[in-house]
Write a protein that holds these residues in place. Structure first.
Motif, PDB file in Angstrom:
ATOM      1  N   HIS A   1       1.712   8.331  -4.351  1.00 48.90           N
ATOM      2  CA  HIS A   1       2.471   9.119  -3.368  1.00 48.90           C
ATOM      3  C   HIS A   1       3.372  10.149  -4.052  1.00 48.90           C
ATOM      4  O   HIS A   1       3.854  11.071  -3.398  1.00 48.90           O
ATOM      5  CB  HIS A   1       3.338   8.201  -2.501  1.00 48.90           C
ATOM      6  CG  HIS A   1       4.528   7.646  -3.215  1.00 48.90           C
ATOM      7  ND1 HIS A   1       4.442   6.564  -4.064  1.00 48.90           N
ATOM      8  CD2 HIS A   1       5.825   8.023  -3.236  1.00 48.90           C
ATOM      9  CE1 HIS A   1       5.645   6.296  -4.559  1.00 48.90           C
ATOM     10  NE2 HIS A   1       6.495   7.170  -4.079  1.00 48.90           N
TER      11      HIS A   1
ATOM     12  N   THR B   1      -3.679   4.636  -5.770  1.00 46.83           N
ATOM     13  CA  THR B   1      -2.939   3.384  -5.741  1.00 46.83           C
ATOM     14  C   THR B   1      -1.548   3.602  -5.155  1.00 46.83           C
ATOM     15  O   THR B   1      -0.739   4.340  -5.712  1.00 46.83           O
ATOM     16  CB  THR B   1      -2.839   2.819  -7.173  1.00 46.83           C
ATOM     17  OG1 THR B   1      -4.164   2.650  -7.675  1.00 46.83           O
ATOM     18  CG2 THR B   1      -2.106   1.489  -7.184  1.00 46.83           C
ATOM     19  N   ASP B   2      -1.311   2.970  -4.017  1.00 44.13           N
ATOM     20  CA  ASP B   2      -0.022   3.105  -3.340  1.00 44.13           C
ATOM     21  C   ASP B   2       0.898   1.977  -3.812  1.00 44.13           C
ATOM     22  O   ASP B   2       1.216   1.058  -3.062  1.00 44.13           O
ATOM     23  CB  ASP B   2      -0.247   3.058  -1.823  1.00 44.13           C
ATOM     24  CG  ASP B   2       1.053   3.238  -1.039  1.00 44.13           C
ATOM     25  OD1 ASP B   2       2.019   3.794  -1.611  1.00 44.13           O
ATOM     26  OD2 ASP B   2       1.105   2.806   0.131  1.00 44.13           O
TER      27      ASP B   2
ATOM     28  N   TYR C   1       4.368   2.994   0.074  1.00 42.46           N
ATOM     29  CA  TYR C   1       5.095   4.106   0.705  1.00 42.46           C
ATOM     30  C   TYR C   1       4.219   4.908   1.663  1.00 42.46           C
ATOM     31  O   TYR C   1       4.705   5.499   2.609  1.00 42.46           O
ATOM     32  CB  TYR C   1       5.601   5.024  -0.407  1.00 42.46           C
ATOM     33  CG  TYR C   1       6.254   6.315   0.039  1.00 42.46           C
ATOM     34  CD1 TYR C   1       7.626   6.368   0.287  1.00 42.46           C
ATOM     35  CD2 TYR C   1       5.509   7.488   0.201  1.00 42.46           C
ATOM     36  CE1 TYR C   1       8.237   7.558   0.678  1.00 42.46           C
ATOM     37  CE2 TYR C   1       6.116   8.678   0.595  1.00 42.46           C
ATOM     38  CZ  TYR C   1       7.473   8.707   0.830  1.00 42.46           C
ATOM     39  OH  TYR C   1       8.088   9.885   1.212  1.00 42.46           O
ATOM     40  N   MET C   2       2.936   4.909   1.405  1.00 38.95           N
ATOM     41  CA  MET C   2       2.062   5.851   2.123  1.00 38.95           C
ATOM     42  C   MET C   2       1.836   5.477   3.579  1.00 38.95           C
ATOM     43  O   MET C   2       1.851   4.320   3.963  1.00 38.95           O
ATOM     44  CB  MET C   2       0.706   5.901   1.433  1.00 38.95           C
ATOM     45  CG  MET C   2       0.708   6.731   0.179  1.00 38.95           C
ATOM     46  SD  MET C   2      -1.007   6.953  -0.347  1.00 38.95           S
ATOM     47  CE  MET C   2      -0.728   7.495  -2.002  1.00 38.95           C
TER      48      MET C   2
ATOM     49  N   GLU D   1      -1.477  10.334   4.941  1.00 41.28           N
ATOM     50  CA  GLU D   1      -1.339  10.680   3.522  1.00 41.28           C
ATOM     51  C   GLU D   1      -2.490  10.101   2.687  1.00 41.28           C
ATOM     52  O   GLU D   1      -2.925  10.692   1.699  1.00 41.28           O
ATOM     53  CB  GLU D   1       0.011  10.174   2.994  1.00 41.28           C
ATOM     54  CG  GLU D   1       1.190  10.860   3.702  1.00 41.28           C
ATOM     55  CD  GLU D   1       2.526  10.143   3.541  1.00 41.28           C
ATOM     56  OE1 GLU D   1       3.550  10.844   3.550  1.00 41.28           O
ATOM     57  OE2 GLU D   1       2.549   8.895   3.441  1.00 41.28           O
ATOM     58  N   VAL D   2      -2.974   8.950   3.116  1.00 43.19           N
ATOM     59  CA  VAL D   2      -4.128   8.350   2.443  1.00 43.19           C
ATOM     60  C   VAL D   2      -5.374   9.190   2.708  1.00 43.19           C
ATOM     61  O   VAL D   2      -6.134   9.530   1.792  1.00 43.19           O
ATOM     62  CB  VAL D   2      -4.343   6.895   2.925  1.00 43.19           C
ATOM     63  CG1 VAL D   2      -5.616   6.311   2.337  1.00 43.19           C
ATOM     64  CG2 VAL D   2      -3.129   6.033   2.578  1.00 43.19           C
TER      65      VAL D   2
ATOM     66  N   GLY E   1      -3.608  -0.746  -1.659  1.00 42.72           N
ATOM     67  CA  GLY E   1      -2.410  -0.588  -0.835  1.00 42.72           C
ATOM     68  C   GLY E   1      -1.431  -1.737  -0.934  1.00 42.72           C
ATOM     69  O   GLY E   1      -1.799  -2.854  -1.299  1.00 42.72           O
TER      70      GLY E   1
ATOM     71  N   ASN F   1      -3.806   1.845   6.269  1.00 35.15           N
ATOM     72  CA  ASN F   1      -4.101   2.743   5.157  1.00 35.15           C
ATOM     73  C   ASN F   1      -5.477   2.467   4.571  1.00 35.15           C
ATOM     74  O   ASN F   1      -6.205   3.385   4.194  1.00 35.15           O
ATOM     75  CB  ASN F   1      -3.042   2.577   4.053  1.00 35.15           C
ATOM     76  CG  ASN F   1      -1.717   3.222   4.424  1.00 35.15           C
ATOM     77  OD1 ASN F   1      -1.648   4.049   5.331  1.00 35.15           O
ATOM     78  ND2 ASN F   1      -0.654   2.831   3.729  1.00 35.15           N
TER      79      ASN F   1
ATOM     80  N   GLY G   1       9.996   4.847  -1.667  1.00 36.25           N
ATOM     81  CA  GLY G   1       8.916   5.173  -2.585  1.00 36.25           C
ATOM     82  C   GLY G   1       9.268   4.918  -4.042  1.00 36.25           C
ATOM     83  O   GLY G   1       8.808   5.615  -4.938  1.00 36.25           O
TER      84      GLY G   1
END
Lengths: 337, 337
Positions: B141, B166-167, B171-172, B176-177, B196, B206, B284
Motif C-alpha cells: 500500500h 502483499t498487504d 491497510y488496503m 486499491e487491490v 491479505g 480484498n 498503514g
C-alpha cells in the motif's frame, strides 16, 4: 457538526445479547451507552436478542429485565436515542408501549423476509407513539429481489420510515447486497438500511456495498459482539468508512475506547468464524437451527454440515425444525446403503 | 481432477508463527501439514514468521529449528509442496539451500515494496535450485501503482514466476487491490498473487477483488492465524470462492476439519480486530512498530494511536524506529502547550 453520510446504528446491546446468553447487566448497559453517546452514535439498540418479550424458556431468559436495561441506557444519554427490536409474535404491542415509557425512541419491527404483512399493526403503533419506525426484513437472502421489493412496499404502506435488508445468516456476498439495496432505492421512498453478519467474513464488505448502493442506515456492534460470527464491527466500520471519504459523525478513538475498554472485557468469548458459524453462513440457515441439528447429527450418526447444507438448499425457515430430523434420517439411510 | 481457478497457498505455519510467538512444534506442523495435504492444498508455507533465518533475539527465537519443521511437513505430504519465505538480509542463500535439502519446493523472496533490487540473487538461486520462485512485495500500500509495476518488472527480470502484492499492514481496501493487481496483469507475464491481512475486516473482500482482477495465487491461514488481526481465513475463503463459482480444488469439509480440529486447539489467542491491530490497519504502519510505539507513548504520556497515525502519514518504514520517539515527543510538546 458536519452532515452525516448515514447513521451507524449500534446493536451491541441487542444482537450482543445472543452472544452473552442474555446475561447483559445494567452496569454493562450504562457503560456501553455512555460510550456510544459520547462517541457520537445517534441510535443504538437495547433489547433481548430476539426482541422485546424475548425473555422466555424458548428464546433464553434475560438475566435483567429488558425494560430496566432500556431505562438505564436512556437515562445516561445526552444525544443518543435508544432503539428496540420487536418481532411480532414474540413481542406484543404492550411491550412496545412499556419500552416507550422506559425511554425508547425508535422501534424496528422485524419479520421474516416474506412475512411483512404481520407487521402492519406494530408499525402503525410505532408511528402513533411518535417513534422513528423501521421495518426489518430478516433472512433477506432467502427471497428474490422482486419479493423483497414487494415486501418493502408493504412496510412502506404501513408507515415504516426506514426499511432494512437483514442478512441474518451472514450468507450474502457484496453483489447480492448491492442488487437488493439498489432495487429498494428505486422502488420505495423510505430510507434503506443494512444489517450484516460475519459468518463468511464479508460483513464489512457487504456494509460498504450497501452504503455505495445508497443505504443510509447501517448496523454494527462493538468488537462484533452478536449472533453467529457476530456483526459488522462498529469501530472498524468507522475507520473504513472514513478512509473511503464518508462522514460518519462518530469519533474513531472514542468508539474504539468503548469497544476495547468497555465491551471486550465483558465478552464471554471472542467473535470468531468457527466451524458451525461458517457452515451457517455457507448454507444460509438461521442460527436457531444449530442446536437441533447438532442433536440430530449425533442421534443419527451423520455430519451436521450435511444436514445444514441440505436445509439451506430446501430453504427451511423457522418453525420447520421437524425437517431437521427428517433430513438427518435420510442421510443416515443413505450412509447405511 | 478439474482445473483450479487459482492456487490457495496456506501460510498458517509461517505467518501463524508470529501469532504463536514462534513456538510452533513439530507435532503441530505434522498434523496441520497432513490436513492441508488431504484437503487438496497444493502449496503451504513453513518458516519462522520473518522467514528463513528469522530465529533471533531481534525477531524472536523459534522454539523448534525451522529446518526440522520444514522436514517434518515435507515428510508427511503426498501431493502438497512446502514453500519457504526468505527476506534477504534476514535469511541468507545458505538458509535456502538448507531448506531445499529439508524438502522445500517453493521460495517466496520478500522485500519492501520499493526494494525489489535486493532480491536479484535470491530469486536467481531459487530458479537454479529448481524451486517455484516467487517475488513478494511487502507493504504494497506504500507505493504508487506505477512504482509497484516498476518493482514487479525487476522481479520478473530476475526470474520470478509469480509476483505477490502483499498487504502486510491490512491497510488496503478492495478498490486499491483491484487497481494494483490489474496493473500488474497488464505489465508483466508472471502470475500474480495476493496476500491479505484482516486489520480492517477486509481481507476476504480484498482476496475476492484480487481473484476477480486476475490473481492466480491467494494466501490464507487456518482460523486466520497470523500477524496483526490475522490473514484471510483459508477455510472461509474456500466456502466464499465456491459460492462465487470458482474451482478451488480444495475440499471444504476437510479444510474446515484442519482449521477447527487441529489449528484452533493450539492457538494462543483468537484472531480478533483489537484496538492496536485496527489502528495499524487504519494508519498503514507495519506491526513491528507497535511495541516501540507503546513504549514511547507511555514514556511521553501520549496516545499510541496518535503516534501510529502520524507514522503512517509520514510513510515510515522498517529501520526508522527512531522516528517513533521523535513523533511521540512532538505530541508531548503539543500537549504541554
Amino acid at each position: 457538526m458536519s452532515q452525516r453520510s448515514f447513521e451507524i446504528l449500534d446493536v451491541t446491546l441487542r444482537d450482543g445479547s445472543h452472544a452473552m446468553r442474555h446475561a447483559i447487566t445494567e452496569q454493562q448497559v450504562i457503560d456501553t451507552a455512555k460510550g456510544l453517546d459520547q462517541a457520537g452514535v445517534n441510535y443504538f439498540e437495547v433489547s433481548h436478542g430476539d426482541g422485546l418479550g424475548g425473555s422466555s424458556l424458548q428464546y433464553g431468559l434475560s438475566k435483567v429485565d429488558e425494560l430496566k436495561l432500556i431505562e438505564a441506557a436512556a437515562s445516561v444519554c445526552k444525544t443518543s436515542k435508544v432503539s428496540v427490536l420487536l418481532i411480532p409474535g414474540i413481542g406484543i404491542k404492550e411491550d412496545l408501549q412499556d419500552a416507550v415509557k422506559a425511554g425508547a425512541k425508535m422501534v424496528r419491527v422485524a419479520t421474516h423476509v416474506t412475512e411483512a404483512d404481520v407487521a402492519a399493526q406494530h408499525i402503525a403503533l410505532g408511528r402513533e407513539l411518535d417513534l422513528k419506525t423501521v421495518g426489518f426484513l430478516m433472512m433477506a437472502h432467502m427471497a428474490s429481489v422482486e419479493k423483497i421489493v414487494e415486501q418493502a412496499k408493504l412496510f412502506e404502506s404501513y408507515g415504516a420510515e426506514v426499511i432494512y435488508v437483514t442478512d441474518s445468516a451472514g450468507y450474502m456476498l457484496p453483489h447480492e447486497v448491492t442488487e437488493r439495496i439498489s432495487a429498494l432505492k428505486q422502488s420505495v421512498d423510505c430510507e434503506i438500511g443494512f444489517h450484516g453478519h460475519n459468518n463468511l467474513s464479508m460483513a464489512m464488505a457487504n456494509t460498504v456495498a450497501a452504503v455505495q448502493a445508497g443505504a443510509t442506515y447501517i448496523d454494527g456492534s462493538l468488537r462484533a459482539l452478536g449472533a453467529g460470527s457476530g456483526n459488522t464491527q462498529t469501530e472498524v466500520m468507522v475507520a473504513v468508512l472514513e478512509r473511503l471519504g464518508y462522514q460518519t459523525g462518530i469519533d474513531l478513538y472514542s468508539i474504539m475506547d468503548v469497544a476495547n475498554d468497555v465491551v471486550a472485557p465483558f465478552m464471554q468469548r471472542p467473535q470468531e468464524i468457527t466451524g458451525s458459524s461458517l457452515i451457517m453462513g455457507y448454507s444460509g440457515v438461521y442460527s436457531s437451527f444449530l442446536l437441533h441439528t447438532q442433536t440430530a447429527a449425533k442421534k443419527f450418526g451423520v455430519d451436521e454440515r450435511d444436514i445444514l447444507v441440505e436445509l439451506g438448499r430446501m430453504k427451511a425457515v423457522g418453525g420447520q425444525e421437524d425437517l431437521i430430523y427428517d433430513v438427518a434420517q435420510s442421510f443416515a439411510v443413505k450412509k447405511a446403503l
